[in-house]
Scaffold this active site. Sequence first.
Site, PDB file in Angstrom:
ATOM      1  N   GLY A  69       0.903  -1.314  -0.093  1.00 30.36           N
ATOM      2  CA  GLY A  69       0.117  -0.056  -0.053  1.00 30.36           C
ATOM      3  C   GLY A  69       0.711   1.195   0.045  1.00 30.36           C
ATOM      4  N   GLN A 177      -7.522   1.850   5.269  1.00 36.53           N
ATOM      5  CA  GLN A 177      -8.224   1.493   6.355  1.00 36.53           C
ATOM      6  C   GLN A 177      -9.803   1.077   6.187  1.00 36.53           C
ATOM      7  OE1 GLN A 177      -7.263   0.667   9.375  1.00 36.53           O
ATOM      8  NE2 GLN A 177      -5.177   1.238   9.046  1.00 36.53           N
ATOM      9  N   SER A 194      -4.215  -1.428   0.647  1.00 36.35           N
ATOM     10  CA  SER A 194      -3.366  -2.357   1.048  1.00 36.35           C
ATOM     11  C   SER A 194      -3.813  -3.602   1.471  1.00 36.35           C
ATOM     12  CB  SER A 194      -2.435  -1.761   2.286  1.00 36.35           C
ATOM     13  OG  SER A 194      -1.444  -2.599   2.460  1.00 36.35           O
ATOM     14  N   ALA A 195      -3.706  -4.813   1.022  1.00 37.47           N
ATOM     15  CA  ALA A 195      -4.256  -5.989   1.088  1.00 37.47           C
ATOM     16  C   ALA A 195      -4.155  -6.450   2.572  1.00 37.47           C
ATOM     17  CB  ALA A 195      -3.748  -7.246   0.180  1.00 37.47           C
ATOM     18  N   HIS A 196      -3.122  -6.093   3.332  1.00 36.52           N
ATOM     19  CA  HIS A 196      -2.965  -6.867   4.657  1.00 36.52           C
ATOM     20  C   HIS A 196      -3.980  -6.073   5.558  1.00 36.52           C
ATOM     21  CE1 HIS A 196      -0.261  -3.948   6.749  1.00 36.52           C
ATOM     22  NE2 HIS A 196       0.018  -3.476   5.633  1.00 36.52           N
ATOM     23  N   CYS A 320       4.645   8.631  24.874  1.00 33.28           N
ATOM     24  CA  CYS A 320       5.202   7.912  25.949  1.00 33.28           C
ATOM     25  C   CYS A 320       5.733   6.589  25.370  1.00 33.28           C
ATOM     26  CB  CYS A 320       4.342   7.758  27.042  1.00 33.28           C
ATOM     27  SG  CYS A 320       3.674   9.389  27.668  1.00 33.28           S
TER      28      CYS A 320
END
Length: 471
Positions: A69, A177, A194-196, A320
């Site tokens: 991606g 997303q 993006s495929a993942h 943090c």
Amino acid sequence: MPYFDAASSAPLHPVARQALQASLDEGWADPARLYREGRRVRLLLDAAREAAAEAVGCRPDELVFTSSGTRAVHSGIAGALSGRRRVGGHLVVSAVEHSSVLHSAAAHEAAGGSVTEVAVGRAGAVTPDAYAAALTGTTALACLQSANHEVGTEQPVAEVAEACREAGVPLLVDAAQSLGWGPVRGAWSLLAASAHKWGGPAGVGLLAVRKGVRFVPQGPADERESGRAAGFENVPAIVAAAASLRAVRAEADAEGVRLRGLVDRIRARVPELVPDVEVVGDPLRRLPHLVTFSCLYVDGETLLHELDRAGFSVSSGSSCTSSTLTPSHVLRAMGVLSEGNVRISLPVGTAEEDVEGFLAVLPGVVRSVRERLGVGDAAGAPAEPVPEAAPDSGAGVDALVVDALGKRCPIPVIELAKVIGKVPVGGVVTVLSDDEAARLDVPAWCEMRGQGYEGAHPADGGTAYRVRRVS
């Protein structure tokens, strides 16, 4: 062990696994060759392209597969900017884009181009009017994500796309997303994903470029993927990516409703169970599976480690952590609390009992982290002992200075909380800090605790933050 970080990478969908295993036997040859093995692979590749194009909402010949991606974003931005270089070198992005977009923007600026970042509101979304105002006669390209990767807020893509259309500017949408949940609405010009992120294998991205969009691929010429994605296609992975996209889309409506209910439960119950928590992101216009909240007086790195020890894998945009001393650019752009930040993104199939287990564990984990830092969490009240505070020069006993220079998030805010009761109502506490997170966390603390934030100014070694005691 419940895995709650699908926004980083979703578990491999069963359909993807089946398609990958099946196509490994058939998809190994060169799809550009005319012999039978090559023709067979070409059929697999063409079928995957058609399935992916249908899910995206474009023509098959408008879509190419890339190696990731991020590669799709980089290639899309570079190709569109190059194709419209005669128009100008101005690029417009939102302030909360994925780092792949912002890195492309930085490279463009370093090469002599100009970049405008459109600000977002506290919920993390741009306004169409503000975005439209950033477009100029020299704008070559605009970029806007469909939904934010850290807080889940959906962007007004359709309205922005219409503004871009009226201005004659192509719009590139990063849909990484959201694509698994549905097509991106509006007259966008380019789209990357993006495929993942939807349960396909890693190493497969897609880039759609509408017909009529001026686009000049960058880098050496290559015959593969219409010249827009160099290198030999990983056909088995591409087949698995397209198959899983179709599968998750088939169940998206029902699963989206179910996961939204679980996320609504988290959004409602976390502030009830844990004192001093800010849930961030738009409460309505958001992805169904993602929720982010921040906890005062908490070391984010320790919090994530403790949740992992308790059996829950979550993510964070907190400052943090050992990897960064500055807040995420998304939280910074939104102006929300950054310390103790937790992002939960539920994979498809997440069980209700796993969410209940997380809600049962979280209060004790936060309490233990706060206690290690010397903060009690009963109603957010700080615990003794109180750190040393010096009178503010010339201001008498109504003002104190807390020296937190060299101390990292969340210590500056903890020391502010411990000393605010030492001045009378109307008195001022000045916090000296060189931690970038304090720019977000001190104002956020004031808003959450009902105290008055009066701004900041440079000081020796850092920044001075003025807080007036209101109650």
